[in-house]
Motif scaffolding. Structure first.
Motif, mmCIF file in Angstrom:
data_model
loop_
_atom_site.group_PDB
_atom_site.id
_atom_site.type_symbol
_atom_site.label_atom_id
_atom_site.label_comp_id
_atom_site.label_asym_id
_atom_site.label_seq_id
_atom_site.Cartn_x
_atom_site.Cartn_y
_atom_site.Cartn_z
ATOM 1 N N ALA A 225 4.396 -46.694 21.736
ATOM 2 C CA ALA A 225 5.366 -45.626 21.465
ATOM 3 C C ALA A 225 6.747 -46.049 21.926
ATOM 4 O O ALA A 225 6.904 -46.906 22.802
ATOM 5 N N LEU A 226 7.750 -45.410 21.308
ATOM 6 C CA LEU A 226 9.143 -45.712 21.649
ATOM 7 C C LEU A 226 9.945 -44.427 21.759
ATOM 8 O O LEU A 226 9.911 -43.588 20.855
ATOM 9 N N TYR A 227 10.655 -44.277 22.871
ATOM 10 C CA TYR A 227 11.666 -43.229 22.990
ATOM 11 C C TYR A 227 13.005 -43.889 22.686
ATOM 12 O O TYR A 227 13.496 -44.710 23.468
ATOM 13 N N SER A 228 13.573 -43.532 21.562
ATOM 14 C CA SER A 228 14.885 -44.064 21.191
ATOM 15 C C SER A 228 15.940 -42.997 21.466
ATOM 16 O O SER A 228 15.666 -41.805 21.354
ATOM 17 N N GLY A 229 17.139 -43.447 21.780
ATOM 18 C CA GLY A 229 18.246 -42.501 21.943
ATOM 19 C C GLY A 229 19.073 -42.388 20.680
ATOM 20 O O GLY A 229 20.120 -41.750 20.669
#
Ligand code: SF4
Length: 151
Positions: free
Chosen positions: A93-97
């Motif tokens: 998973a990736l939390y992108s801004g």
């Protein structure tokens, strides 16, 4: 090269998974009201293949590895995501801004959070949030599952 500052097991960031959440530094975002300004700096330890393997192997039982931030090297991020899937057979998973993401990067992940942090709308666990969490369903494609945060 990618650097990280902390790695810990979390239960809420991806509501359907037990995640090894790794905070990536060198964030290129400039969200107004940034909640972690230190992650914009060039700090932390290099996340080598060996270090990533070590973090996963010492946190057995996780079902997912979550990268909190993209860092400044998209190639390194893609490589690390592939390693999680192919070497460890875990979801990733990736939390992108960012508000949008290139398809080829998105496809490296099972979950992607999009949307810059905006203090006016709050984080993803607030109903008013501008951020969205998507899950790549193998049969149905990308689905918005943000509502799981509000239950
Ligand atoms: S994505 Fe935005 S809120 Fe998160 S560390 Fe970067 S600038 Fe700060």
């Amino acid at each position: 090269m990618m650097k990280y500052t902390t790695a810990m097991v979390t239960f809420e960031e991806i509501p359907t998974e037990v995640s090894l959440s790794i905070s990536i530094s060198n964030c290129q975002g400039r969200c107004a009201g940034c909640h972690s300004p230190e992650l914009r700096e060039d700090i932390g330890t290099e996340l080598t293949d060996d270090k990533l393997d070590f973090l996963i192997e010492t946190n057995r039982g996780v079902s997912c590895v979550l990268f909190l931030g993209e860092g400044k090297s998209i190639d390194s991020l893609k490589k690390a995501a592939r390693r999680v899937r192919e070497t460890h057979n875990l979801r990733v998973a990736l939390y992108s801004g960012r508000d949008e993401m290139e398809d080829d990067l998105k496809m490296c992940f099972d979950y992607v959070k999009l949307g810059r942090y905006d203090a006016r709308f709050g984080p993803i666990n607030k109903v008013m949030t501008n951020q969205r969490l998507f899950f790549q369903d193998p049969e149905k494609g990308w689905r918005d599952i943000t509502n799981l945060f509000w239950k």
